[in-house]
Write a protein that holds these residues in place. Structure first.
Motif, PDB file in Angstrom:
ATOM      1  N   LYS A   1       0.828  -1.207   0.000  1.00 36.81           N
ATOM      2  CA  LYS A   1       0.000   0.000   0.000  1.00 36.81           C
ATOM      3  C   LYS A   1       0.864   1.259   0.000  1.00 36.81           C
ATOM      4  O   LYS A   1       0.567   2.231  -0.691  1.00 36.81           O
ATOM      5  CB  LYS A   1      -0.936  -0.006   1.209  1.00 36.81           C
ATOM      6  N   LYS A   2       1.933   1.249   0.784  1.00 36.71           N
ATOM      7  CA  LYS A   2       2.839   2.397   0.833  1.00 36.71           C
ATOM      8  C   LYS A   2       3.497   2.607  -0.524  1.00 36.71           C
ATOM      9  O   LYS A   2       3.612   3.733  -1.011  1.00 36.71           O
ATOM     10  CB  LYS A   2       3.896   2.187   1.910  1.00 36.71           C
ATOM     11  N   THR A   3       3.934   1.546  -1.172  1.00 37.90           N
ATOM     12  CA  THR A   3       4.550   1.646  -2.488  1.00 37.90           C
ATOM     13  C   THR A   3       3.551   2.176  -3.517  1.00 37.90           C
ATOM     14  O   THR A   3       3.904   3.023  -4.345  1.00 37.90           O
ATOM     15  CB  THR A   3       5.089   0.272  -2.934  1.00 37.90           C
ATOM     16  N   ASP A   4       2.319   1.691  -3.478  1.00 32.18           N
ATOM     17  CA  ASP A   4       1.297   2.180  -4.398  1.00 32.18           C
ATOM     18  C   ASP A   4       1.027   3.668  -4.184  1.00 32.18           C
ATOM     19  O   ASP A   4       0.873   4.434  -5.143  1.00 32.18           O
ATOM     20  CB  ASP A   4      -0.003   1.380  -4.245  1.00 32.18           C
ATOM     21  N   ALA A   5       0.974   4.097  -2.928  1.00 32.22           N
ATOM     22  CA  ALA A   5       0.741   5.518  -2.630  1.00 32.22           C
ATOM     23  C   ALA A   5       1.907   6.370  -3.127  1.00 32.22           C
ATOM     24  O   ALA A   5       1.703   7.442  -3.721  1.00 32.22           O
ATOM     25  CB  ALA A   5       0.533   5.722  -1.132  1.00 32.22           C
ATOM     26  N   ASP A   6       3.132   5.897  -2.920  1.00 32.64           N
ATOM     27  CA  ASP A   6       4.304   6.629  -3.407  1.00 32.64           C
ATOM     28  C   ASP A   6       4.312   6.703  -4.933  1.00 32.64           C
ATOM     29  O   ASP A   6       4.664   7.730  -5.516  1.00 32.64           O
ATOM     30  CB  ASP A   6       5.599   5.969  -2.918  1.00 32.64           C
TER      31      ASP A   6
END
Length: 136
Positions: free
Chosen positions: A21-26
């Motif tokens: 999720k963090k990678t997708d948001a970044d």
């Protein structure tokens, strides 16, 4: 001990989900930033093209006007005649006494301006300006 080992897959799964999720948001933030930069870059290029077009149009209009067409050759003629007088007054041709014409050099910045105009017109603008004037 067995209970502790059974918790590891759940914790690992939770950690991987959080990282995804963090990678997708970044990634979405990066895409938005790149899109904004692209839009700004395209707008900047378009405005520079428009400015260049307007400058080119103004120069074309200046070239077409009779006053600006004769302005540079007239200044060239005045400064060239003065430069010729200074040079010929300093040469002993056919019994001429050096300095007898008492031609004074131009003061200060005008002396270098005279040289710049003569060199510019002779070197760069002379042929094109005279061609344009006499081709009408």
């Amino acid at each position: 001990m067995w209970a502790l080992l059974s918790l590891i897959p759940g914790l690992a799964n939770g950690l991987l989900t959080w990282l995804n999720k963090k990678t997708d948001a970044d990634l979405e933030k990066y895409k938005a930033a790149v899109g904004a930069d692209t839009t700004i870059g395209v707008d900047d290029i378009r405005s520079r093209i428009e400015i260049a077009r307007m400058v080119n149009q103004q120069r074309s209009e200046d070239r077409e006007h009779w006053f600006t067409a004769w302005m540079v050759p007239a200044a060239f003629g005045v400064f060239l005649s003065h430069a010729a007088a200074v040079v010929f007054d300093s040469m002993p041709l056919l019994g001429h006494e050096i300095g007898s014409w008492h031609v004074a050099s131009l003061p200060g910045m005008y002396a270098s301006m005279q040289n710049n105009i003569i060199l510019t017109v002779c070197g760069i603008g002379g042929v094109s300006a005279f061609k344009k004037i006499f081709s009408r």
